[in-house]
Design an enzyme around this catalytic site. Structure first.
Site, mmCIF file in Angstrom:
data_model
loop_
_atom_site.group_PDB
_atom_site.id
_atom_site.type_symbol
_atom_site.label_atom_id
_atom_site.label_comp_id
_atom_site.label_asym_id
_atom_site.label_seq_id
_atom_site.Cartn_x
_atom_site.Cartn_y
_atom_site.Cartn_z
ATOM 1 C CE LYS A 287 3.207 2.673 -10.814
ATOM 2 N NZ LYS A 287 2.788 1.256 -10.528
ATOM 3 C CD GLU B 12 2.691 -2.432 -8.117
ATOM 4 O OE1 GLU B 12 2.213 -1.539 -8.859
ATOM 5 O OE2 GLU B 12 2.925 -2.274 -6.903
ATOM 6 N N GLY C 206 -7.144 4.535 -7.417
ATOM 7 C CA GLY C 206 -6.678 3.461 -6.541
ATOM 8 C C GLY C 206 -7.278 3.595 -5.163
ATOM 9 C CB THR D 2 -2.252 4.483 -2.531
ATOM 10 O OG1 THR D 2 -1.940 3.232 -1.917
ATOM 11 C CG2 THR D 2 -1.118 4.864 -3.456
ATOM 12 N N GLY D 3 -4.087 7.132 -2.236
ATOM 13 C CA GLY D 3 -4.522 8.457 -2.708
ATOM 14 C C GLY D 3 -4.087 9.552 -1.738
ATOM 15 C CD GLU E 246 -12.427 9.250 -10.762
ATOM 16 O OE1 GLU E 246 -13.222 8.953 -9.841
ATOM 17 O OE2 GLU E 246 -12.767 9.888 -11.769
ATOM 18 C CB CYS F 226 -13.637 2.192 -7.979
ATOM 19 S SG CYS F 226 -13.932 2.813 -9.630
ATOM 20 C CD GLU G 82 -12.888 0.037 -2.589
ATOM 21 O OE1 GLU G 82 -11.769 0.465 -2.239
ATOM 22 O OE2 GLU G 82 -13.455 0.392 -3.627
HETATM 23 P P1 NAI Z 1 -3.008 1.115 -4.630
HETATM 24 O O1 NAI Z 1 -3.900 2.287 -4.505
HETATM 25 O O2 NAI Z 1 -1.844 1.072 -3.716
HETATM 26 O O3 NAI Z 1 -2.458 1.004 -6.141
HETATM 27 C C1 NAI Z 1 -2.976 1.739 -7.228
HETATM 28 C C2 NAI Z 1 -1.828 2.307 -8.060
HETATM 29 O O4 NAI Z 1 -1.068 3.211 -7.264
HETATM 30 C C3 NAI Z 1 -0.830 1.279 -8.589
HETATM 31 O O5 NAI Z 1 -0.389 1.665 -9.882
HETATM 32 C C4 NAI Z 1 0.316 1.402 -7.615
HETATM 33 O O6 NAI Z 1 1.557 0.984 -8.148
HETATM 34 C C5 NAI Z 1 0.316 2.888 -7.368
HETATM 35 N N1 NAI Z 1 0.974 3.321 -6.131
HETATM 36 C C6 NAI Z 1 1.104 2.635 -4.961
HETATM 37 N N2 NAI Z 1 1.757 3.390 -4.046
HETATM 38 C C7 NAI Z 1 2.050 4.572 -4.653
HETATM 39 C C8 NAI Z 1 2.699 5.773 -4.226
HETATM 40 N N3 NAI Z 1 3.182 5.891 -2.984
HETATM 41 N N4 NAI Z 1 2.806 6.789 -5.090
HETATM 42 C C9 NAI Z 1 2.294 6.690 -6.331
HETATM 43 N N5 NAI Z 1 1.689 5.582 -6.807
HETATM 44 C C10 NAI Z 1 1.552 4.536 -5.969
HETATM 45 O O7 NAI Z 1 -3.918 -0.163 -4.455
HETATM 46 P P2 NAI Z 1 -3.502 -1.703 -4.209
HETATM 47 O O8 NAI Z 1 -2.566 -1.802 -3.062
HETATM 48 O O9 NAI Z 1 -3.084 -2.280 -5.489
HETATM 49 O O10 NAI Z 1 -4.909 -2.318 -3.780
HETATM 50 C C11 NAI Z 1 -5.353 -2.200 -2.426
HETATM 51 C C12 NAI Z 1 -6.819 -1.847 -2.349
HETATM 52 O O11 NAI Z 1 -7.061 -0.604 -2.998
HETATM 53 C C13 NAI Z 1 -7.756 -2.802 -3.055
HETATM 54 O O12 NAI Z 1 -8.057 -3.893 -2.255
HETATM 55 C C14 NAI Z 1 -8.952 -1.925 -3.290
HETATM 56 O O13 NAI Z 1 -9.758 -1.858 -2.140
HETATM 57 C C15 NAI Z 1 -8.344 -0.565 -3.539
HETATM 58 N N6 NAI Z 1 -8.258 -0.257 -4.989
HETATM 59 C C16 NAI Z 1 -9.201 0.560 -5.521
HETATM 60 C C17 NAI Z 1 -9.197 0.831 -6.873
HETATM 61 C C18 NAI Z 1 -10.232 1.699 -7.482
HETATM 62 O O14 NAI Z 1 -10.477 1.628 -8.676
HETATM 63 N N7 NAI Z 1 -10.864 2.567 -6.718
HETATM 64 C C19 NAI Z 1 -8.200 0.252 -7.779
HETATM 65 C C20 NAI Z 1 -7.207 -0.562 -7.117
HETATM 66 C C21 NAI Z 1 -7.268 -0.802 -5.756
#
Ligand code: NAI
Ligand code: MG
Length: 496
Positions: free
Chosen positions: A190, A193, A243, A247-248, A265, A299, A399
């Site tokens: 997945k 978006e 992510g 959300t993790g 991660e 990250c 972060e």
């Molecule tokens: P996010 O962690 O919510 O999104 C990452 C992925 O998780 C996306 O594919 C999203 O659709 C999916 N997701 C969201 N809610 C979910 C759920 N309940 N169950 C399963 N999958 C779900 O991150 P977001 O909101 O896009 O970005 C917010 C902050 O997160 C950023 O500002 C950054 O600080 C951090 N981030 C860190 C990343 C990393 O590589 N460590 C990557 C992306 C964001």
């Protein structure tokens, strides 16, 4: 001055040649969402939607999981050498399609075309690496008494779910899919978006390379509508999540309900420790690259400069000068730095900067939105350096995920070590010094999953990657990454 060939700039107005996918990829073909709904992906360099994609939900996830479950019975029994041949052909096909993939990645994620090309070639390398590993997964034998035989073997964990973020769409997809497939697992991915397109194209190339239908499925949509039902599905055996920490946490709770294995991660606030005896010019270049590559949306970005007092003033001045020369622009124009991924991300970063200004922080460079000089659109933030922040400052602890470097002054290497370890994260750390012993003392004592000495981001797919503390757990890349998709079975036999 940015110059770009017209052959690239035409994609700002016409993407027909790119043959963008607009459905899920399930059971070896593209299909619309069951609900018939779709949504749009933006090009952050213009702040405009440029592609439609399927808006998946629990029904599409159910289709994909059942397809992957069925395919698992076949794929786990496919000889490892044959799995390796298919992955090797995939690497070849990624290389053959590299320019198209890089342009799509550039438009969908905003990153400069040069960085996108690097990510695509890294994805090819990932498939090549795991292609060679398929038939080398050896178990152990156990020293039992002579009337017993004991050995272990690696079995694939089963159907694996991959939740992919928007910052490295094709890289993160490849680094999860390739080892999972190598181990004999099937995949439901997945993508985010904000940038769903290259994961779909990757799944299509896998099938072109000979992967049986259903072994790798991709469902697009939001986290709430498609991600959540995927990680909560009883039909999956493992989740790889990349992510945010928040959300993790949600994903871990969903995994707990079904006792589903997971690799997490999550984020980082990684220190770059610079000692007075470093090689000045190359360290400046590394510190700038560590935070301004992909506008800091990495990250493992080096977002805290922890610098010895003796070199502090001269170094920060030179770094500020460098930051002010960084060009910004649409990714297709090969700028030094592109936009951040969305209006929401821009506003989140600006919130940090505005609050820091209220607290009286000194800005060495940047600190503001920068309009894309050509169109006035897009989500651009200036390369920003904030001076000497105290340990408990939000800019030190949180972060930001943007082009914002926080400077922390250290009295000596011992103090630098203390500062390096003083956040809730532990993903990576950089160490810059000419002193071999000091470098390795810091490498030993910094709590992080990986340490880069005298080159930030050193290493490749061979090197395991993952975090400690709130940066997560489990390792991707390397042979460790392959073992994440395996379960060990021990067999002990009495032989008389
Ligand atoms: P996010 O962690 O919510 O999104 C990452 C992925 O998780 C996306 O594919 C999203 O659709 C999916 N997701 C969201 N809610 C979910 C759920 N309940 N169950 C399963 N999958 C779900 O991150 P977001 O909101 O896009 O970005 C917010 C902050 O997160 C950023 O500002 C950054 O600080 C951090 N981030 C860190 C990343 C990393 O590589 N460590 C990557 C992306 C964001
Ligand atoms: Mg996009």
């Amino acid at each position: 001055m940015l110059t770009t060939p017209d052959s690239l700039l035409k994609y700002l107005t016409d993407v027909t040649d790119l043959r963008l996918p607009d459905g899920h990829f399930i059971d070896g073909q593209y299909c619309a969402a069951r609900s018939g709904r779709s949504m749009q992906s933006e090009d952050p360099g213009r702040g405009e939607a440029f592609a439609d994609f399927a808006r998946g939900d629990a029904d599409d996830i159910a289709d994909a999981v059942s397809s992957s479950r069925k395919a698992f019975a076949l794929w786990r029994r496919t000889p490892p050498a044959e799995r390796g041949r298919i992955l090797a052909r995939t690497a070849e096909l990624i290389r053959r399609n590299s320019e198209r993939l890089a342009i799509v990645e550039c438009l969908d994620s905003g990153k400069p075309i040069g960085e996108a090309r690097g990510d695509v070639s890294g994805a090819a390398r990932t498939f090549e690496y795991y292609a060679g590993a398929c038939d080398k997964l050896e178990g152990s034998t156990f020293p039992l008494p002579s009337n017993y035989v004991g050995f272990s073997q690696f079995e694939p964990v089963g159907v694996t779910a991959h939740i992919i973020p928007w910052n490295f769409p094709i890289s993160t997809a490849a680094r999860g899919m390739a080892p999972a497939l190598a181990a004999g697992c099937t995949v439901v991915a997945k993508p985010a978006e904000q940038s769903p397109l290259t994961a779909l194209l990757l799944a299509e190339l896998l099938v072109e390379a000979g992967l049986p239908a259903g072994v790798c499925n991709v469902v697009t949509g939001t986290g709430a509508e498609a991600g959540a039902p995927l990680v909560a599905s009883t039909g999956i055996d493992h989740v790889t999540f990349t992510g945010s920490v928040t959300t993790g946490g949600h994903v871990m709770r969903a995994c707990a309900d079904n006792v589903t294995r997971s690799v997490m991660e999550l984020g980082g606030k990684s220190p770059v420790v610079v000692l007075s005896d470093c090689d000045f010019d190359s360290t400046i270049a590394n510190v700038a690259g560590a935070i301004f590559e992909h506008a800091g949306q990495i990250c493992s970005a080096g977002s805290r400069l922890v610098i010895e007092a003796g070199i502090h003033d001269r170094f920060v001045e030179a770094l500020g000068k460098k930051a002010r020369t960084i060009s910004l622009g649409h990714g297709l124009r090969s700028p030094d730095m592109g936009p951040v991924s969305s209006a929401a991300q821009r506003d989140k970063i600006l919130g940090f900067l505005d609050r820091a200004r209220v607290r009286g922080a000194e800005f060495i460079s940047g600190g503001q939105v920068s309009a894309n000089t050509e169109s006035g659109k897009g989500y651009f933030i200036e390369p920003t350096i904030v001076a000497n922040r105290p340990e408990d400052d939000e800019l030190v602890q949180e972060e930001i995920f943007g082009p914002v470097l926080t400077v922390q002054k250290a009295d000596d290497p011992v103090h630098a070590l203390h500062l390096a370890n003083s956040t809730r994260f532990g993903l990576v750390a950089g160490v810059f010094t000419a002193d071999f012993a000091k470098a390795h003392q810091l490498a030993r004592d910094i709590d992080a999953g990986q340490i880069y000495i005298n080159e930030y981001f050193a290493g490749g797919i061979e090197v395991p990657f993952g975090g400690n503390r709130q940066s997560g757990f489990g390792r991707e890349k390397g042979i460790e990454g392959l073992k994440s998709y395996c379960k060990v079975k021990s067999i002990a036999a009495r032989i008389g």
